[in-house]
Write a protein that holds these residues in place. Structure first.
Motif, mmCIF file in Angstrom:
data_model
loop_
_atom_site.group_PDB
_atom_site.id
_atom_site.type_symbol
_atom_site.label_atom_id
_atom_site.label_comp_id
_atom_site.label_asym_id
_atom_site.label_seq_id
_atom_site.Cartn_x
_atom_site.Cartn_y
_atom_site.Cartn_z
ATOM 1 N N ILE A 180 5.536 7.997 5.839
ATOM 2 C CA ILE A 180 4.200 8.488 5.485
ATOM 3 C C ILE A 180 4.007 9.887 6.064
ATOM 4 C CG2 ILE A 180 1.715 8.148 5.860
ATOM 5 C CD1 ILE A 180 2.394 5.059 5.827
ATOM 6 N N ASN A 181 4.345 10.053 7.353
ATOM 7 C CA ASN A 181 4.214 11.372 7.983
ATOM 8 C C ASN A 181 5.072 12.407 7.259
ATOM 9 O OD1 ASN A 181 4.078 9.658 11.087
ATOM 10 N ND2 ASN A 181 2.369 10.742 10.180
ATOM 11 N N TYR A 182 6.274 12.017 6.886
ATOM 12 C CA TYR A 182 7.179 12.941 6.196
ATOM 13 C C TYR A 182 6.583 13.354 4.851
ATOM 14 C CZ TYR A 182 11.553 15.178 4.921
ATOM 15 O OH TYR A 182 12.498 16.122 4.563
ATOM 16 N N GLN A 183 6.065 12.392 4.099
ATOM 17 C CA GLN A 183 5.442 12.690 2.802
ATOM 18 C C GLN A 183 4.269 13.649 2.961
ATOM 19 O OE1 GLN A 183 6.627 11.738 -0.190
ATOM 20 N NE2 GLN A 183 8.284 10.695 0.862
ATOM 21 N N GLU A 184 3.570 13.527 4.072
ATOM 22 C CA GLU A 184 2.406 14.380 4.347
ATOM 23 C C GLU A 184 2.803 15.667 5.063
ATOM 24 O OE1 GLU A 184 -0.026 11.556 6.483
ATOM 25 O OE2 GLU A 184 -0.902 10.781 4.627
ATOM 26 N N LYS A 185 4.105 15.907 5.172
ATOM 27 C CA LYS A 185 4.655 17.100 5.824
ATOM 28 C C LYS A 185 4.257 17.211 7.304
ATOM 29 C CE LYS A 185 5.165 19.693 1.510
ATOM 30 N NZ LYS A 185 6.240 18.834 1.098
ATOM 31 N N SER A 202 0.836 -1.205 0.000
ATOM 32 C CA SER A 202 0.000 0.000 0.000
ATOM 33 C C SER A 202 0.867 1.250 0.000
ATOM 34 C CB SER A 202 -0.930 0.016 1.224
ATOM 35 O OG SER A 202 -1.843 -1.051 1.150
ATOM 36 N N TYR A 203 1.947 1.213 0.773
ATOM 37 C CA TYR A 203 2.870 2.358 0.800
ATOM 38 C C TYR A 203 3.453 2.592 -0.593
ATOM 39 C CZ TYR A 203 6.909 5.249 1.625
ATOM 40 O OH TYR A 203 7.830 6.272 1.540
ATOM 41 N N ARG A 204 3.905 1.519 -1.234
ATOM 42 C CA ARG A 204 4.498 1.634 -2.568
ATOM 43 C C ARG A 204 3.505 2.168 -3.595
ATOM 44 N NH1 ARG A 204 7.788 -4.063 -2.320
ATOM 45 N NH2 ARG A 204 9.554 -3.274 -1.119
ATOM 46 N N GLU A 205 2.221 1.882 -3.363
ATOM 47 C CA GLU A 205 1.170 2.375 -4.258
ATOM 48 C C GLU A 205 0.706 3.774 -3.855
ATOM 49 O OE1 GLU A 205 -1.727 -0.735 -3.794
ATOM 50 O OE2 GLU A 205 -0.408 -2.221 -4.723
ATOM 51 N N LYS A 206 1.374 4.349 -2.853
ATOM 52 C CA LYS A 206 1.037 5.661 -2.311
ATOM 53 C C LYS A 206 -0.381 5.713 -1.717
ATOM 54 C CE LYS A 206 4.243 8.465 -5.104
ATOM 55 N NZ LYS A 206 5.332 7.583 -5.004
ATOM 56 N N ALA A 207 -0.881 4.559 -1.281
ATOM 57 C CA ALA A 207 -2.161 4.472 -0.574
ATOM 58 C C ALA A 207 -1.838 4.652 0.907
ATOM 59 C CB ALA A 207 -2.839 3.139 -0.851
ATOM 60 N N TYR A 208 -1.460 5.880 1.263
ATOM 61 C CA TYR A 208 -0.918 6.148 2.595
ATOM 62 C C TYR A 208 -1.918 5.906 3.718
ATOM 63 C CZ TYR A 208 3.014 8.239 0.093
ATOM 64 O OH TYR A 208 4.092 8.442 -0.731
ATOM 65 N N GLY A 209 -3.191 6.193 3.505
ATOM 66 C CA GLY A 209 -4.182 5.965 4.557
ATOM 67 C C GLY A 209 -4.250 4.496 4.942
ATOM 68 N N ARG A 210 -4.363 3.621 3.939
ATOM 69 C CA ARG A 210 -4.430 2.174 4.204
ATOM 70 C C ARG A 210 -3.109 1.691 4.793
ATOM 71 N NH1 ARG A 210 -3.722 -3.012 1.719
ATOM 72 N NH2 ARG A 210 -5.404 -4.376 2.361
ATOM 73 N N SER A 211 -2.010 2.164 4.234
ATOM 74 C CA SER A 211 -0.697 1.758 4.712
ATOM 75 C C SER A 211 -0.507 2.161 6.179
ATOM 76 C CB SER A 211 0.377 2.396 3.831
ATOM 77 O OG SER A 211 1.649 1.970 4.221
ATOM 78 N N ARG A 212 -0.873 3.401 6.517
ATOM 79 C CA ARG A 212 -0.733 3.876 7.902
ATOM 80 C C ARG A 212 -1.546 2.996 8.844
ATOM 81 N NH1 ARG A 212 -0.229 9.032 8.166
ATOM 82 N NH2 ARG A 212 -2.044 9.518 6.925
ATOM 83 N N LYS A 213 -2.776 2.667 8.437
ATOM 84 C CA LYS A 213 -3.651 1.848 9.278
ATOM 85 C C LYS A 213 -3.011 0.477 9.538
ATOM 86 C CE LYS A 213 -8.334 -0.003 9.339
ATOM 87 N NZ LYS A 213 -9.579 -0.161 8.586
#
Length: 167
Positions: free
Chosen positions: A88-93, A52-63
């Motif tokens: 993920i947090n870094y990407q989201e600033k 999920s992270y690699r697909e930039k699906a950050y919400g699912r990946s974070r969960k």
């Protein structure tokens, strides 16, 4: 006898004669047509989270990574989960949260393969937060602890040190 022994009737396996023999082909769809070990394994929570992270699906990946951190404190993927949460947090600033996750990796899992990159990212997070002094100290620690990796990152590292106005 001059006939080829590999073709003699007694040595050739004939599934029509021995349909239930071990190794005999089974009809497609029969319960014995595939061994239990050939069933594809469902991806682990960690693999799902990483994908999920690699697909930039950050919400699912974070969960998913958060569930690893919360439910499996002895997980062999703990350092990775914390690192990816930081990413993920870094990407989201969200640099404070990112820094906290990277710091947990450095402090708690300092011998893991994620520690060097986590220390580097901690420095970047601190710099992004405007904590220049702490960022400089982190970059210096990174250079001392991981000289080969620091050398590989040299141009970027020097730019970060200059931008942070390190002494």
């Amino acid at each position: 006898s001059s006939s080829d022994p590999s073709l003699s009737g007694s040595d050739v396996f004939d599934p029509t004669q021995e349909a239930n023999a071990v190794g005999a082909p089974k009809p497609l769809g029969s319960s014995l047509s595939a061994s239990a070990s050939s069933k594809p394994q469902a991806p682990s929570i960690y693999e799902q989270a990483r994908d999920s992270y690699r697909e930039k699906a950050y919400g699912r990946s974070r969960k998913l990574f958060t569930s690893i951190v919360n439910e499996k404190p002895a997980s062999t993927h703990m350092a990775d989960a914390l690192y990816y949460l930081g990413e993920i947090n870094y990407q989201e600033k969200k640099f404070r949260e990112a820094g906290e996750n990277f710091l947990k990796v450095v402090v708690t899992y300092g011998k893991s393969g994620r520690a060097p990159e986590s220390l580097w990212k901690l420095g970047l997070s601190l710099k992004a937060l405007g904590n220049q002094e702490q960022a400089c100290a982190t970059f210096a620690k990174f250079k001392n602890m991981y000289p080969k990796i620091a050398q590989h990152k040299e141009p970027t590292l020097e730019r970060m040190i200059k931008e942070a106005k390190c002494k």
